[in-house]
Design an enzyme around this catalytic site. Structure first.
Site, PDB file in Angstrom:
ATOM      1  N   THR A  44       0.631   7.666  10.244  1.00  0.00           N
ATOM      2  CA  THR A  44       1.864   8.392   9.940  1.00  0.00           C
ATOM      3  C   THR A  44       2.238   9.321  11.081  1.00  0.00           C
ATOM      4  O   THR A  44       3.408   9.418  11.473  1.00  0.00           O
ATOM      5  CB  THR A  44       1.683   9.217   8.645  1.00  0.00           C
ATOM      6  OG1 THR A  44       1.271   8.353   7.603  1.00  0.00           O
ATOM      7  CG2 THR A  44       2.970   9.904   8.256  1.00  0.00           C
ATOM      8  N   THR A  45       1.229  10.003  11.649  1.00  0.00           N
ATOM      9  CA  THR A  45       1.464  10.922  12.761  1.00  0.00           C
ATOM     10  C   THR A  45       1.964  10.180  13.989  1.00  0.00           C
ATOM     11  O   THR A  45       2.662  10.750  14.828  1.00  0.00           O
ATOM     12  CB  THR A  45       0.168  11.693  13.095  1.00  0.00           C
ATOM     13  OG1 THR A  45      -0.345  12.270  11.899  1.00  0.00           O
ATOM     14  CG2 THR A  45       0.412  12.798  14.110  1.00  0.00           C
ATOM     15  N   TYR A 107       6.434   3.766  -2.262  1.00  0.00           N
ATOM     16  CA  TYR A 107       7.722   3.467  -2.894  1.00  0.00           C
ATOM     17  C   TYR A 107       7.581   2.483  -4.060  1.00  0.00           C
ATOM     18  O   TYR A 107       8.123   2.709  -5.133  1.00  0.00           O
ATOM     19  CB  TYR A 107       8.749   2.930  -1.877  1.00  0.00           C
ATOM     20  CG  TYR A 107      10.142   2.803  -2.479  1.00  0.00           C
ATOM     21  CD1 TYR A 107      10.914   3.927  -2.712  1.00  0.00           C
ATOM     22  CD2 TYR A 107      10.649   1.568  -2.843  1.00  0.00           C
ATOM     23  CE1 TYR A 107      12.173   3.828  -3.283  1.00  0.00           C
ATOM     24  CE2 TYR A 107      11.905   1.448  -3.424  1.00  0.00           C
ATOM     25  CZ  TYR A 107      12.664   2.584  -3.637  1.00  0.00           C
ATOM     26  OH  TYR A 107      13.898   2.480  -4.224  1.00  0.00           O
ATOM     27  N   TYR A 133      -6.302   4.686   2.636  1.00  0.00           N
ATOM     28  CA  TYR A 133      -5.699   6.003   2.837  1.00  0.00           C
ATOM     29  C   TYR A 133      -4.946   6.394   1.579  1.00  0.00           C
ATOM     30  O   TYR A 133      -3.983   5.734   1.191  1.00  0.00           O
ATOM     31  CB  TYR A 133      -4.768   5.924   4.052  1.00  0.00           C
ATOM     32  CG  TYR A 133      -4.013   7.182   4.406  1.00  0.00           C
ATOM     33  CD1 TYR A 133      -4.369   8.437   3.919  1.00  0.00           C
ATOM     34  CD2 TYR A 133      -2.923   7.119   5.280  1.00  0.00           C
ATOM     35  CE1 TYR A 133      -3.671   9.576   4.267  1.00  0.00           C
ATOM     36  CE2 TYR A 133      -2.215   8.247   5.646  1.00  0.00           C
ATOM     37  CZ  TYR A 133      -2.589   9.465   5.128  1.00  0.00           C
ATOM     38  OH  TYR A 133      -1.880  10.593   5.473  1.00  0.00           O
ATOM     39  N   ARG A 138       2.952  11.431  -0.116  1.00  0.00           N
ATOM     40  CA  ARG A 138       3.873  10.577   0.639  1.00  0.00           C
ATOM     41  C   ARG A 138       4.157   9.255  -0.066  1.00  0.00           C
ATOM     42  O   ARG A 138       5.173   8.629   0.198  1.00  0.00           O
ATOM     43  CB  ARG A 138       3.321  10.288   2.043  1.00  0.00           C
ATOM     44  CG  ARG A 138       3.531  11.417   3.045  1.00  0.00           C
ATOM     45  CD  ARG A 138       3.172  10.953   4.447  1.00  0.00           C
ATOM     46  NE  ARG A 138       3.348  11.990   5.454  1.00  0.00           N
ATOM     47  CZ  ARG A 138       4.430  12.143   6.210  1.00  0.00           C
ATOM     48  NH1 ARG A 138       5.438  11.317   6.070  1.00  0.00           N
ATOM     49  NH2 ARG A 138       4.493  13.104   7.109  1.00  0.00           N
ATOM     50  N   LYS A 162      -9.718   7.711   3.403  1.00  0.00           N
ATOM     51  CA  LYS A 162      -9.125   8.948   3.901  1.00  0.00           C
ATOM     52  C   LYS A 162      -8.455   9.603   2.704  1.00  0.00           C
ATOM     53  O   LYS A 162      -7.483   9.083   2.164  1.00  0.00           O
ATOM     54  CB  LYS A 162      -8.099   8.659   5.003  1.00  0.00           C
ATOM     55  CG  LYS A 162      -7.364   9.906   5.498  1.00  0.00           C
ATOM     56  CD  LYS A 162      -6.274   9.554   6.504  1.00  0.00           C
ATOM     57  CE  LYS A 162      -5.508  10.799   6.936  1.00  0.00           C
ATOM     58  NZ  LYS A 162      -4.381  10.480   7.845  1.00  0.00           N
ATOM     59  N   ILE A 204      -9.619  12.674   9.469  1.00  0.00           N
ATOM     60  CA  ILE A 204      -8.573  12.106  10.327  1.00  0.00           C
ATOM     61  C   ILE A 204      -7.531  13.204  10.431  1.00  0.00           C
ATOM     62  O   ILE A 204      -6.861  13.534   9.459  1.00  0.00           O
ATOM     63  CB  ILE A 204      -7.999  10.804   9.753  1.00  0.00           C
ATOM     64  CG1 ILE A 204      -9.094   9.736   9.737  1.00  0.00           C
ATOM     65  CG2 ILE A 204      -6.821  10.324  10.594  1.00  0.00           C
ATOM     66  CD1 ILE A 204      -8.669   8.407   9.136  1.00  0.00           C
TER      67      ILE A 204
END
Length: 292
Positions: A44-45, A107, A133, A138, A162, A204
């Site tokens: 994502t980062t 989503y 993850y 999110r 994660k 992470i």
């Protein structure tokens, strides 16, 4: 255990709309010099949501090539489309990444049974080590501890998680149900020390983009049994952790690296430049931390 300690969720530098390979290689090299234990491209980062498939494969390949097996590369390869996740995971394996980081489908909001089938389908098609993850903030779906335990039995490729719920009770239950050999990585820079204290294995991290030595030092101190040093670093990192989330990640991290002269702080829409007031506050935090 391969995926332990401090892993940096790398930003993806852009310049004039393109991946800035030179800046990316230099950033990775600096991370390794600073003692980071592993790197995560295309998370994502790394603005993976706005990378084309060709760019995604390129960024992972650059990372693997620059690292040259000095630290593990855990490549982001998740999607809310199972077929796309299989394709991206295949790219990670072909690039010779050490493992893949697979986010829960966002989503769609699949059921717990759907989550198991999603990850099992990827494991069947692309057998390689996976870290799943879990970040409900999110994705709007929470991968529950019982589901993680069932998934581990169904797909041995899933070697860890994660955990970005910030819920230490849930993290504790994952450890209880999956055993001490299942890798638990904090997905929140704020919860690294508490996660280590209950049996976790590392993080992470976003903040390690700008302070890799501090975050890797915290994990090392805990591993070495120096709890006082780990606690000291936990509180030293606290202002930086807050600053990294003054606006949506990775806006502050990229802005900070720009202020440090390490990347051009270019973002892709729908991400936009940091507000001037917040940028001034961020610069002040970096100065107080001795980074600027």
């Amino acid at each position: 255990m391969q995926f332990t300690g401090a892993f940096t969720a790398l930003v993806t530098p852009f310049k004039n709309g393109q991946v800035d390979e030179d800046a990316y290689r230099a950033l990775i090299e600096w991370q390794i010099e600073q003692g980071i234990n592993g790197v995560v491209p295309c998370g994502t980062t790394g603005e993976s949501a706005t990378l084309s498939h060709a760019e995604h494969a390129k960024v992972i390949s650059i990372c693997v090539d620059q690292v040259k097996r000095r630290v593990p590369v855990l490549a982001g390869a998740g999607s809310n489309n199972t077929r796309e996740a299989i394709e991206l995971t295949r790219c990670a394996r072909e690039a010779k990444a050490d493992g893949a980081l697979l986010i829960t489908p966002y989503y769609n909001k699949p059921t717990q049974a759907g989550l198991i089938e999603h990850f099992a389908a990827i494991a069947k098609e692309v057998p390689m080590p996976f870290i799943v993850y879990n970040v409900p903030g999110r994705t709007s779906v929470n991968l529950l501890p019982q589901t993680v335990a069932a998934l581990r039995k169904r797909a041995p490729e899933v070697v860890g998680i994660k955990e970005a719920t910030g819920n230490l009770c849930q993290i504790s239950e994952v450890i209880e149900f999956c055993g001490p050999d299942f890798i638990i990585l904090s997905g929140d820079d704020f919860t690294v020390l508490p996660t280590l204290a209950i049996g976790g294995h590392g993080v992470i991290s976003v903040v390690s983009n700008v302070a890799p030595a501090l975050m890797s030092g915290l994990c090392k101190a805990w591993k070495d049994g120096d709890t006082a040093k780990a606690r000291e670093l936990h509180y030293a990192l606290a202002p930086l952790n807050r600053a990294m989330f003054m606006e949506t990640n990775p806006i502050p991290a990229k802005t900070a690296l720009g202020l440090m002269g390490r990347v051009t702080p270019e973002l892709r829409l729908p991400m936009v430049n940091m507000g001037k007031e917040n940028e001034a506050k961020l610069a002040d935090v970096l100065k107080k931390a001795g980074i600027l």
